[in-house]
Design a protein around this motif. Structure first.
Motif, PDB file in Angstrom:
ATOM      1  N   GLY A 441      48.302  21.685  50.293  1.00 42.77           N
ATOM      2  CA  GLY A 441      47.792  22.853  51.014  1.00 42.77           C
ATOM      3  C   GLY A 441      47.555  24.064  50.142  1.00 42.77           C
ATOM      4  O   GLY A 441      47.422  25.186  50.663  1.00 42.77           O
ATOM      5  N   PHE A 442      47.503  23.871  48.815  1.00 44.46           N
ATOM      6  CA  PHE A 442      47.336  25.016  47.916  1.00 44.46           C
ATOM      7  C   PHE A 442      46.059  25.789  48.239  1.00 44.46           C
ATOM      8  O   PHE A 442      45.000  25.194  48.483  1.00 44.46           O
ATOM      9  CB  PHE A 442      47.283  24.526  46.454  1.00 44.46           C
ATOM     10  N   GLU A 443      46.164  27.107  48.196  1.00 46.20           N
ATOM     11  CA  GLU A 443      44.968  27.940  48.349  1.00 46.20           C
ATOM     12  C   GLU A 443      45.203  29.351  47.793  1.00 46.20           C
ATOM     13  O   GLU A 443      46.339  29.821  47.696  1.00 46.20           O
ATOM     14  CB  GLU A 443      44.538  28.035  49.814  1.00 46.20           C
ATOM     15  N   PHE A 444      44.091  30.006  47.426  1.00 42.83           N
ATOM     16  CA  PHE A 444      44.087  31.415  47.083  1.00 42.83           C
ATOM     17  C   PHE A 444      43.709  32.211  48.328  1.00 42.83           C
ATOM     18  O   PHE A 444      42.741  31.856  49.023  1.00 42.83           O
ATOM     19  CB  PHE A 444      43.046  31.716  45.990  1.00 42.83           C
ATOM     20  N   VAL A 445      44.442  33.290  48.624  1.00 45.89           N
ATOM     21  CA  VAL A 445      44.069  34.167  49.734  1.00 45.89           C
ATOM     22  C   VAL A 445      43.986  35.605  49.222  1.00 45.89           C
ATOM     23  O   VAL A 445      44.592  35.965  48.204  1.00 45.89           O
ATOM     24  CB  VAL A 445      45.081  34.088  50.902  1.00 45.89           C
ATOM     25  N   ILE A 446      43.256  36.425  49.946  1.00 42.97           N
ATOM     26  CA  ILE A 446      43.062  37.818  49.574  1.00 42.97           C
ATOM     27  C   ILE A 446      42.765  38.629  50.827  1.00 42.97           C
ATOM     28  O   ILE A 446      42.297  38.077  51.833  1.00 42.97           O
ATOM     29  CB  ILE A 446      41.900  37.962  48.551  1.00 42.97           C
ATOM     30  N   GLY A 447      43.037  39.905  50.787  1.00 42.84           N
ATOM     31  CA  GLY A 447      42.646  40.820  51.857  1.00 42.84           C
ATOM     32  C   GLY A 447      41.794  41.919  51.261  1.00 42.84           C
ATOM     33  O   GLY A 447      42.344  42.900  50.741  1.00 42.84           O
ATOM     34  N   CYS A 448      40.467  41.770  51.270  1.00 42.85           N
ATOM     35  CA  CYS A 448      39.604  42.744  50.596  1.00 42.85           C
ATOM     36  C   CYS A 448      38.324  42.993  51.390  1.00 42.85           C
ATOM     37  O   CYS A 448      38.019  42.280  52.349  1.00 42.85           O
ATOM     38  CB  CYS A 448      39.259  42.271  49.182  1.00 42.85           C
ATOM     39  N   LYS A 449      37.589  44.022  50.974  1.00 39.71           N
ATOM     40  CA  LYS A 449      36.332  44.383  51.608  1.00 39.71           C
ATOM     41  C   LYS A 449      35.382  44.933  50.550  1.00 39.71           C
ATOM     42  O   LYS A 449      35.793  45.277  49.432  1.00 39.71           O
ATOM     43  CB  LYS A 449      36.560  45.430  52.696  1.00 39.71           C
ATOM     44  N   ASP A 450      34.112  45.025  50.912  1.00 40.85           N
ATOM     45  CA  ASP A 450      33.108  45.641  50.049  1.00 40.85           C
ATOM     46  C   ASP A 450      32.986  47.098  50.474  1.00 40.85           C
ATOM     47  O   ASP A 450      32.435  47.398  51.542  1.00 40.85           O
ATOM     48  CB  ASP A 450      31.771  44.907  50.192  1.00 40.85           C
ATOM     49  N   ASP A 451      33.544  48.002  49.671  1.00 39.48           N
ATOM     50  CA  ASP A 451      33.603  49.413  50.061  1.00 39.48           C
ATOM     51  C   ASP A 451      32.398  50.226  49.588  1.00 39.48           C
ATOM     52  O   ASP A 451      32.387  51.437  49.715  1.00 39.48           O
ATOM     53  CB  ASP A 451      34.890  50.049  49.519  1.00 39.48           C
ATOM     54  N   ARG A 452      31.371  49.573  49.059  1.00 41.56           N
ATOM     55  CA  ARG A 452      30.196  50.284  48.572  1.00 41.56           C
ATOM     56  C   ARG A 452      29.267  50.672  49.722  1.00 41.56           C
ATOM     57  O   ARG A 452      29.362  50.122  50.830  1.00 41.56           O
ATOM     58  CB  ARG A 452      29.436  49.426  47.558  1.00 41.56           C
ATOM     59  N   ASN A 453      28.360  51.621  49.467  1.00 40.06           N
ATOM     60  CA  ASN A 453      27.424  52.029  50.521  1.00 40.06           C
ATOM     61  C   ASN A 453      26.352  50.951  50.709  1.00 40.06           C
ATOM     62  O   ASN A 453      26.173  50.058  49.879  1.00 40.06           O
ATOM     63  CB  ASN A 453      26.789  53.394  50.199  1.00 40.06           C
ATOM     64  N   GLU A 454      25.635  51.042  51.808  1.00 38.43           N
ATOM     65  CA  GLU A 454      24.692  49.987  52.190  1.00 38.43           C
ATOM     66  C   GLU A 454      23.565  49.824  51.171  1.00 38.43           C
ATOM     67  O   GLU A 454      23.128  48.707  50.887  1.00 38.43           O
ATOM     68  CB  GLU A 454      24.116  50.282  53.574  1.00 38.43           C
ATOM     69  N   LYS A 455      23.097  50.933  50.614  1.00 35.48           N
ATOM     70  CA  LYS A 455      22.016  50.867  49.631  1.00 35.48           C
ATOM     71  C   LYS A 455      22.450  50.089  48.403  1.00 35.48           C
ATOM     72  O   LYS A 455      21.729  49.216  47.900  1.00 35.48           O
ATOM     73  CB  LYS A 455      21.577  52.276  49.239  1.00 35.48           C
ATOM     74  N   THR A 456      23.668  50.380  47.916  1.00 39.20           N
ATOM     75  CA  THR A 456      24.182  49.689  46.739  1.00 39.20           C
ATOM     76  C   THR A 456      24.411  48.217  47.017  1.00 39.20           C
ATOM     77  O   THR A 456      24.168  47.355  46.157  1.00 39.20           O
ATOM     78  CB  THR A 456      25.496  50.342  46.266  1.00 39.20           C
ATOM     79  N   LYS A 457      24.848  47.904  48.224  1.00 40.62           N
ATOM     80  CA  LYS A 457      25.063  46.504  48.589  1.00 40.62           C
ATOM     81  C   LYS A 457      23.766  45.706  48.525  1.00 40.62           C
ATOM     82  O   LYS A 457      23.750  44.550  48.077  1.00 40.62           O
ATOM     83  CB  LYS A 457      25.649  46.406  49.994  1.00 40.62           C
ATOM     84  N   LEU A 458      22.648  46.337  48.954  1.00 40.95           N
ATOM     85  CA  LEU A 458      21.356  45.657  48.924  1.00 40.95           C
ATOM     86  C   LEU A 458      20.840  45.524  47.501  1.00 40.95           C
ATOM     87  O   LEU A 458      20.259  44.496  47.130  1.00 40.95           O
ATOM     88  CB  LEU A 458      20.349  46.428  49.780  1.00 40.95           C
ATOM     89  N   GLU A 459      21.052  46.577  46.698  1.00 38.98           N
ATOM     90  CA  GLU A 459      20.552  46.565  45.323  1.00 38.98           C
ATOM     91  C   GLU A 459      21.349  45.634  44.422  1.00 38.98           C
ATOM     92  O   GLU A 459      20.790  44.979  43.542  1.00 38.98           O
ATOM     93  CB  GLU A 459      20.583  47.989  44.747  1.00 38.98           C
ATOM     94  N   THR A 460      22.667  45.585  44.642  1.00 46.83           N
ATOM     95  CA  THR A 460      23.539  44.749  43.792  1.00 46.83           C
ATOM     96  C   THR A 460      24.482  43.944  44.677  1.00 46.83           C
ATOM     97  O   THR A 460      25.630  44.344  44.918  1.00 46.83           O
ATOM     98  CB  THR A 460      24.352  45.620  42.816  1.00 46.83           C
ATOM     99  N   PRO A 461      24.015  42.818  45.203  1.00 40.78           N
ATOM    100  CA  PRO A 461      24.874  42.010  46.089  1.00 40.78           C
ATOM    101  C   PRO A 461      26.108  41.488  45.347  1.00 40.78           C
ATOM    102  O   PRO A 461      26.056  41.172  44.165  1.00 40.78           O
ATOM    103  CB  PRO A 461      23.963  40.854  46.514  1.00 40.78           C
ATOM    104  N   MET A 462      27.228  41.440  46.051  1.00 42.35           N
ATOM    105  CA  MET A 462      28.470  40.886  45.508  1.00 42.35           C
ATOM    106  C   MET A 462      29.046  39.903  46.516  1.00 42.35           C
ATOM    107  O   MET A 462      29.002  40.145  47.727  1.00 42.35           O
ATOM    108  CB  MET A 462      29.496  42.000  45.239  1.00 42.35           C
ATOM    109  N   GLU A 463      29.581  38.808  46.006  1.00 43.04           N
ATOM    110  CA  GLU A 463      30.199  37.810  46.863  1.00 43.04           C
ATOM    111  C   GLU A 463      31.596  37.490  46.356  1.00 43.04           C
ATOM    112  O   GLU A 463      31.866  37.561  45.156  1.00 43.04           O
ATOM    113  CB  GLU A 463      29.355  36.527  46.878  1.00 43.04           C
TER     114      GLU A 463
END
Length: 621
Positions: A441-463
């Protein structure tokens, strides 16, 4: 390892006593008085009170509506004339002044010796009309005394103290009619009986005063925009109440001003980053010990305003040198600004160690994390409190899933710009593929979000890298619950010196900390490393902390494997406990900072520098 200077400070135990002086003048036949003019002489002072001595002149109209003087009762004719000149009723030549004409438009002012005086200064020209008035007054007074003998004492009782203490809160309300706030009531159980009684009595007095103030003003701004001033002024009223009623708790008249923007964010926006956690611990301890805390955002103008009202009560100011509303330098005491804030009362707060920004010296730099160094550091280290595992309750390692919690609350921490320790983001999927074969059952977990503004998210997508499950945004309690269900915490390079690895260790969870090397660095000497995600935890090794070289995939996988196979019991560094925190705060409060600063200043003027930092300068005590 010696990590900080021992700092002592002496408590300022201030008490206040009040005395009232009532202006009074006893004049017989008061029905004859049309006007009494006061002229203050130099006050005479003894050890207990200040008495204002008055001399006065009595102006009177006779039957022909002429205005003349009948006093002062204890002065010569020349002093009476001088008084009338001072008050503007006659001029230098003895003529009527405009003031007299204004006051009595149909009066004529005679010189002070126009009429002879009889006895206590009454004129011989008393008419029948005036005599009747006098007799009426005597008869009325006699009737009052006969039928209402307690009137005078009642009046005296009702007015004797209202000069300094409003009658509406002279007597505390009945305890049964006062609702004690939970935060006050919960703290009473830890107090000795005498302190508990003072708290309750003072709160009742304060409740009476608060009836006159709006409990929740609407400033028309965001949270905390003006609330810090309202809170501080409420605390100042509490100080006024306790000094006036002699109900001050021990330490209550010792004041700490907190003027750091991260403290403001913690108090009004719930910020619980490293600085927020530190201020939470600091405020809790100072409050428990009865100190008065005044809030000032990062408003240096307001800090100056507060300080100048109660300079002797203020033991220290915790702030940054600059803020949105001015700088310390603008308000610092200098030879040309005598009412400025003394540099030796200002402690520069920075969460991270080894930032020397005080103009006075090393110990005036206050830090939350100790860091790591073979050299002695003389800054003031006051840790935040890492509590034993209580909430959530400790979960034994054997009952936890094979879960690795990744320390990162923002998606951008995986990308260039934050110096990620694992630049190849495919490392997580490859590691998961290998380790899930060894650990069910090994797994990596995280609690995170993309805190950038909408314009930056469109210009530089992050996954999020493949192989990691995102738990989403969590509050402090949910974060700790998820963390308590993990077996390992993994650092990815940022944030540095976070409180979270300390919390993980307290829950029995080892931390994997990436580090970097210079060309001359020695792996076995952490003091030579170029960087580490957590400098303070350089002091610990396996099985508590696994130091892994950045971008080394083999070390990365091997560290996770060893951490899963070698569980630990809950652990806290000795200098991150509540006991150490309270000792450090006590040392700070009980240091004679003024004497330390005087010695530093004396040496500095002689060209002898004993301190570090780029901001050092000659200051004014």
């Amino acid at each position: 390892m010696v990590y900080t200077d021992q700092l002592l400070s002496s408590s300022i135990n201030l008490s206040s006593s009040s005395s009232a002086s009532h202006l009074s003048g006893k004049v017989d036949n008061s029905s004859y008085l049309d006007k009494v003019t006061y002229n203050t002489e130099s006050p005479k002072t003894d050890n207990n009170s200040t008495t204002l001595h008055k001399r006065y002149s009595i102006l009177h109209r006779d039957s022909k509506d002429n205005l003349y003087t009948m006093g002062p009762l204890d002065g010569s004719s020349s002093s009476r004339r001088t008084l009338l000149e001072e008050e503007g009723y006659i001029d230098d030549e003895g003529s009527t002044s405009p003031n007299a004409s204004t006051a009595y438009s149909h009066s004529k002012l005679y010189s002070t010796n126009t009429y002879p005086r009889l006895g206590n200064g009454l004129s011989l020209r008393i008419g029948i009309k005036q005599l009747c008035i006098l007799l009426s007054f005597i008869i009325t007074t006699s009737l009052v005394i006969l039928y209402k003998p307690n009137l005078i004492s009642d009046l005296k009782n009702n007015t004797s103290t209202s000069f300094i203490l409003p009658s509406s809160w002279q007597t505390p309300s009945k305890l049964s009619s006062i609702i004690i706030p939970p935060e006050i009531e919960s703290g009473l159980k830890d107090l000795i009986p005498s302190e508990r009684e003072l708290v309750l009595t003072q709160y009742e007095y304060k409740a009476n005063v608060d009836n006159y103030f709006n409990p929740k003003p609407n400033w028309g701004h965001g949270p905390g925009r003006e609330d810090y001033k309202f809170y501080t002024e409420s605390e100042l009223r509490k100080l006024a109440v306790c000094t006036a009623t002699n109900t001050c708790r021990e330490n209550q008249t010792s004041v700490i001003i907190i003027g750091h923007i991260f403290a403001h964010f913690h108090l009004y926006e719930g910020y619980m980053g490293g600085e927020g956690i530190w201020f939470s611990s600091m405020i809790e301890t100072l409050t428990k010990w009865g100190y008065t805390i005044l809030r000032a955002r990062d408003d240096w103008v307001y800090m100056w305003y507060i300080y100048n009202q109660i300079p002797d009560m203020v033991k220290g100011i915790i702030a940054a040198p600059t803020g949105q509303y001015g700088t310390f330098e603008d308000q610092m005491k200098t030879s040309g600004r005598g009412n400025g804030i003394p540099a030796w009362k200002f402690f520069v707060y920075n969460y991270f160690p080894d930032h020397y920004s005080s103009v006075v010296g090393d110990a005036w730099n206050m830090h939350s994390e100790l860091g790591f160094s073979h050299q002695q550091r003389n800054f003031t280290f006051i840790n935040y409190v890492v509590e034993p595992a209580r909430t959530p309750p400790y979960v034994p390692t054997s009952k936890r899933p094979n879960q690795v919690y990744i320390l990162a609350k923002f998606l951008r921490y995986f990308y260039p710009g934050t110096q990620p320790a694992w630049e190849d983001r495919g490392i997580f999927l490859r590691a998961k593929t290998i380790l899930e074969k060894e650990f069910e059952g090994f797994e990596f977990v995280i609690g995170c979000k993309d805190d950038r503004n909408e314009k930056t998210k469109l210009e530089t997508p992050m996954e999020l890298p493949t192989g990691i499950r995102n738990l989403g945004t969590m509050d402090k309690f949910e974060f700790e619950r998820q963390l308590a269900s993990s077996k390992v915490m993994l650092g990815i390079g940022w944030p540095t010196l976070s409180p979270s690895p300390h919390i993980a260790l307290s829950l029995g969870i080892p931390f994997i900390s990436p580090y970097g090397l210079w060309g001359h660095s020695k792996v076995e000497d952490p003091d030579t490393w170029s960087q580490s995600q957590h400098n303070t935890l350089k002091a610990l090794n396996e099985p508590y902390v696994y130091h892994v070289l950045r971008n080394d995939e083999e070390q990365f996988i091997d560290a996770i494997r060893k951490a899963l196979k070698n569980p630990i019991e809950p652990y806290r560094l000795p200098f991150m406990t509540r006991e150490h925190h309270e000792q450090a705060v006590s040392d700070w409060l009980n240091t004679d900072w003024e004497s330390k600063a005087e010695k530093i200043l004396e040496n500095r003027k002689k060209g002898i520098e004993t301190e570090n930092g780029n901001e050092l300068k000659v200051f004014t005590m």
